[in-house]
Write an enzyme that holds these catalytic residues in place. Structure first.
Site, PDB file in Angstrom:
ATOM      1  N   ASP A   1     -46.142 -17.502   1.324  1.00  0.00           N
ATOM      2  CA  ASP A   1     -45.245 -18.624   1.572  1.00  0.00           C
ATOM      3  C   ASP A   1     -44.835 -18.704   3.039  1.00  0.00           C
ATOM      4  O   ASP A   1     -43.661 -18.632   3.393  1.00  0.00           O
ATOM      5  CB  ASP A   1     -44.002 -18.492   0.675  1.00  0.00           C
ATOM      6  CG  ASP A   1     -43.096 -19.711   0.759  1.00  0.00           C
ATOM      7  OD1 ASP A   1     -43.631 -20.830   0.886  1.00  0.00           O
ATOM      8  OD2 ASP A   1     -41.863 -19.542   0.730  1.00  0.00           O
TER       9      ASP A   1
ATOM     10  N   GLU B   1     -45.136  -7.881  -2.504  1.00  0.00           N
ATOM     11  CA  GLU B   1     -45.334  -8.579  -3.775  1.00  0.00           C
ATOM     12  C   GLU B   1     -46.783  -8.556  -4.267  1.00  0.00           C
ATOM     13  O   GLU B   1     -47.330  -9.589  -4.659  1.00  0.00           O
ATOM     14  CB  GLU B   1     -44.830 -10.019  -3.666  1.00  0.00           C
ATOM     15  CG  GLU B   1     -43.331 -10.124  -3.411  1.00  0.00           C
ATOM     16  CD  GLU B   1     -42.804 -11.556  -3.459  1.00  0.00           C
ATOM     17  OE1 GLU B   1     -43.638 -12.488  -3.515  1.00  0.00           O
ATOM     18  OE2 GLU B   1     -41.584 -11.730  -3.445  1.00  0.00           O
TER      19      GLU B   1
ATOM     20  N   TYR C   1     -34.664 -12.990  -7.219  1.00  0.00           N
ATOM     21  CA  TYR C   1     -34.192 -14.363  -7.102  1.00  0.00           C
ATOM     22  C   TYR C   1     -33.616 -14.876  -8.418  1.00  0.00           C
ATOM     23  O   TYR C   1     -33.882 -16.010  -8.820  1.00  0.00           O
ATOM     24  CB  TYR C   1     -35.334 -15.273  -6.624  1.00  0.00           C
ATOM     25  CG  TYR C   1     -35.780 -14.987  -5.212  1.00  0.00           C
ATOM     26  CD1 TYR C   1     -35.106 -15.526  -4.130  1.00  0.00           C
ATOM     27  CD2 TYR C   1     -36.881 -14.168  -4.967  1.00  0.00           C
ATOM     28  CE1 TYR C   1     -35.515 -15.272  -2.823  1.00  0.00           C
ATOM     29  CE2 TYR C   1     -37.289 -13.900  -3.666  1.00  0.00           C
ATOM     30  CZ  TYR C   1     -36.604 -14.457  -2.607  1.00  0.00           C
ATOM     31  OH  TYR C   1     -37.015 -14.193  -1.312  1.00  0.00           O
TER      32      TYR C   1
ATOM     33  N   GLU D   1     -35.441  -8.821  -0.567  1.00  0.00           N
ATOM     34  CA  GLU D   1     -35.302 -10.276  -0.454  1.00  0.00           C
ATOM     35  C   GLU D   1     -34.356 -10.771  -1.533  1.00  0.00           C
ATOM     36  O   GLU D   1     -34.461 -10.368  -2.693  1.00  0.00           O
ATOM     37  CB  GLU D   1     -36.648 -10.996  -0.618  1.00  0.00           C
ATOM     38  CG  GLU D   1     -37.662 -10.768   0.476  1.00  0.00           C
ATOM     39  CD  GLU D   1     -38.942 -11.583   0.237  1.00  0.00           C
ATOM     40  OE1 GLU D   1     -38.874 -12.567  -0.550  1.00  0.00           O
ATOM     41  OE2 GLU D   1     -39.981 -11.233   0.808  1.00  0.00           O
TER      42      GLU D   1
ATOM     43  N   LYS E   1     -34.487 -21.058   3.105  1.00  0.00           N
ATOM     44  CA  LYS E   1     -33.590 -19.971   2.694  1.00  0.00           C
ATOM     45  C   LYS E   1     -32.909 -19.288   3.871  1.00  0.00           C
ATOM     46  O   LYS E   1     -32.172 -18.316   3.694  1.00  0.00           O
ATOM     47  CB  LYS E   1     -34.354 -18.932   1.860  1.00  0.00           C
ATOM     48  CG  LYS E   1     -34.824 -19.432   0.509  1.00  0.00           C
ATOM     49  CD  LYS E   1     -35.444 -18.320  -0.313  1.00  0.00           C
ATOM     50  CE  LYS E   1     -35.946 -18.853  -1.644  1.00  0.00           C
ATOM     51  NZ  LYS E   1     -37.091 -19.770  -1.485  1.00  0.00           N
TER      52      LYS E   1
END
Length: 593
Positions: free
Chosen positions: A173, A417, A470, A506, A570
């Site tokens: 991303d 990830e 998240y 994160e 963000k």
């Protein structure tokens, strides 16, 4: 390509010519530049000019250039000073994304794969005193053998029946910026020269600390070692290529206090005359990990800070010293003590400033994009395979070679990830982690996870559990009242299974600067502030937590998508570094009396 891990240093014996500035630039739309002789001086007359270093993507008012997949070319004149006779002459590129071919006067000198670490080209028998044509072909295409990973596909070209254009599919991303991203230098070294310096510190007996060092040279030479304190006073001299030097009661490098000592290496000829030297700064500090703590110099350390990106308007992903200095000022202003170099190695200038300012760094390889976020296997012959692993190992070696002496680096992150639930992920990361431990046993290792604690097959391999979470955003979207319950259960499960300290690497919510609401509304500044506060309440009641890194320091560019409003929002700061309301929440939390 040759590796030259030492940061370029100009002194009495080493010369440097800065090659930054405006270069000629041409997009290779159909991949025929080499056949057309661009490398040999037949550059198109329509070529533009671009700055180096910079990403090329946002420099033009042209969507086709921004989104181009494939080759672009750079060219400039290169002058080798006539006084460089009998010198070792190197051309050093600090980073070219993601592949580079280098020609001089039409002769191919070398190729490099990997967009975030330096490489050098040996100019060999090129005679000093002449003018030459330097050409660089950069390629932004990524496949599963690259770090980051990607897939190449195509789509029909509008308005032209039967034709297609290449498409770069990525599973990460951030925008796939490309070009010559960091400085380019022409370097002259003595024929016999210092090639590497390795330094490690560790507590000794009483108040003494030990400095272990190792020096590599291109050929045999007499070596002299000088160890100096921050004021430049010589504390010790030695005449061996490797050894251990005791230092009584040194001032320690600590978070927020970047105290640096210097190890100077000198090479002498048979008559005792110095003909090469190199000064490497280092700090005295130790790291220890227990089941519930991360310790620096014997005291528990709690990571407060951000995941970050090398990203800014117009210039894209490149070294920009003004932006870098301002970012450090904002990190200090908000009370951050650490960052993660998400999701790739940052510039050497950034790492050196982190040393000086006492900013703690989790140093990450660009192993991002190894996740399909579904049940499709990633670690298999069709995707992350043996060739991927070979490159992953090479990049890990390169990162550790480059950054091994930085006291700011307290942990290596070997991936972000990954699909760690895949059975084949375990042997894959066993190889990478094993190689990192072989090269550097002094620092802990992590792989940042987004899987659940009962899914991962690699949690037992790392020293610190780092997770991206998240709840309330991607998971249980909008259910603000459930964040604390879900997050606490998840983090406790990680610690219960692995008995290791846990850090959230994160957490965050997309927020549009200037959007406000009296109710809980996605994308508002109030939502972001409330979101963070709920996470913080959980962190504060878990004794095994060792850190919190908000995602992200600043808004950054991504590929276009329905979940992205002109990039990822963000950031606690906008892309232009204006603070959102949540900045005050963090400042109050992180700056305590």
């Amino acid at each position: 390509m040759n590796e030259h891990p030492l940061y370029p240093q100009e002194n009495e014996y080493r010369d440097i010519r800065d090659l930054n500035g405006l270069w000629r630039f041409q997009v290779d739309w159909d991949g025929t530049g080499e056949d057309s002789g661009w490398h040999a001086g037949k550059f198109p007359s329509s070529a533009a000019e671009v700055p180096v270093p910079a990403s090329y993507n946002d420099l033009f008012a042209d969507t086709n250039i921004r989104d181009h997949v494939g080759y672009v070319w750079y060219q400039r004149e290169l002058i080798i000073p006539s006084g460089w006779k009998d010198r070792k002459i190197l051309l050093r590129f600090d980073a070219v994304a993601h592949h580079a071919d280098i020609w001089l006067d039409g002769k191919l000198l070398g190729r490099n794969k990997g967009g975030f670490l330096p490489f050098t080209v040996d100019l060999g028998d090129v005679a000093p005193g002449g003018r030459h044509l330097l050409t660089v072909r950069a390629d932004n295409r990524l496949d599963w053998t690259c770090l980051p990973g990607g897939e190449l596909t195509s789509r029909p070209a509008g308005g032209c029946a039967g034709s297609s254009i290449p498409v770069q599919e990525t599973h990460f991303d951030f925008f796939n910026y490309s070009g010559i991203h960091r400085p380019v230098r022409l370097i002259a070294l003595p024929a016999v020269h210092i090639t590497d310096v390795s330094i490690r510190t560790a507590p000794g007996t009483g108040k003494a600390w030990n400095v272990s060092y190792d020096v590599s040279t291109s050929s045999a030479a007499e070596v002299e070692i000088l160890l100096m304190n921050p004021e430049g006073d010589v504390l010790h001299r030695a005449a061996a290529r490797s050894g251990t030097i005791p230092v009584e009661n040194p001032v320690l490098w600590e978070p927020g206090r970047g105290v640096l000592y210097t190890l100077e290496v000198r090479l002498r000829d048979s008559g005792g005359k110095v003909f090469d030297s190199y000064r490497e700064e280092f700090g005295f500090r130790s790291i220890k990990v227990t089941a519930t703590t991360f310790e620096i110099n014997g005291r528990p350390f709690y990571f407060r800070g951000f995941g970050k990106h090398e990203d800014a308007d117009i210039r894209g992903r490149c070294l920009d010293l003004a932006t870098m200095v301002h970012d450090f000022a904002l990190l200090k202003w908000i009370g951050a003590n650490s960052i993660r170099t998400s999701h790739y190695p940052y510039s050497e200038e950034f790492m050196r400033m982190a040393d000086r300012q006492g900013l703690v760094v989790i140093d990450e390889v660009p192993a991002v994009g190894f996740n399909m976020w579904n049940d499709v296997p990633v670690f298999c012959d069709e995707r992350a395979n043996s060739k991927t692993l070979e490159h992953h190992l090479d990049v890990t070696r390169g990162l550790i070679r480059r950054d091994k002496n930085h006291p700011c680096v307290v942990m290596w992150s070997l991936g972000n990830e990954p699909a760690s639930q895949n059975e084949a992920a375990e042997p894959y990361f066993q190889s990478v982690i094993g190689e990192a431990r072989r090269l550097d046993a002094s620092r802990p290792i992590t792989v940042v996870e987004d899987r659940w604690p009962d899914q991962t097959r690699i949690g037992h391999l790392v020293d610190v559990i780092c997770v991206n979470r998240y709840f309330g955003w991607y998971h249980h979207t909008g259910e603000m009242d459930r964040i604390e319950e879900l997050l606490e259960a998840d983090l406790r499960a990680w610690h219960t299974r692995f008995a290791k300290p846990v850090m959230v690497a994160e957490y965050g919510a997309d927020t549009i600067h200037g959007f406000h609401s009296v109710m809980s509304q996605f994308f508002t500044e109030e939502f972001q502030a409330s979101f963070l506060e709920q996470y913080h309440r959980v962190y504060d009641r878990l004794p095994f937590m060792v850190g919190e890194h908000v995602w992200n320091f600043a808004d950054f560019a991504t590929k276009q998508g329905t979940k992205r409003v002109w990039g990822n929002r963000k950031g606690i700061f906008t892309r232009q570094r204006h603070p959102k309301s949540a900045a005050q929440i963090l400042k109050q939390r992180w700056i305590r009396p």
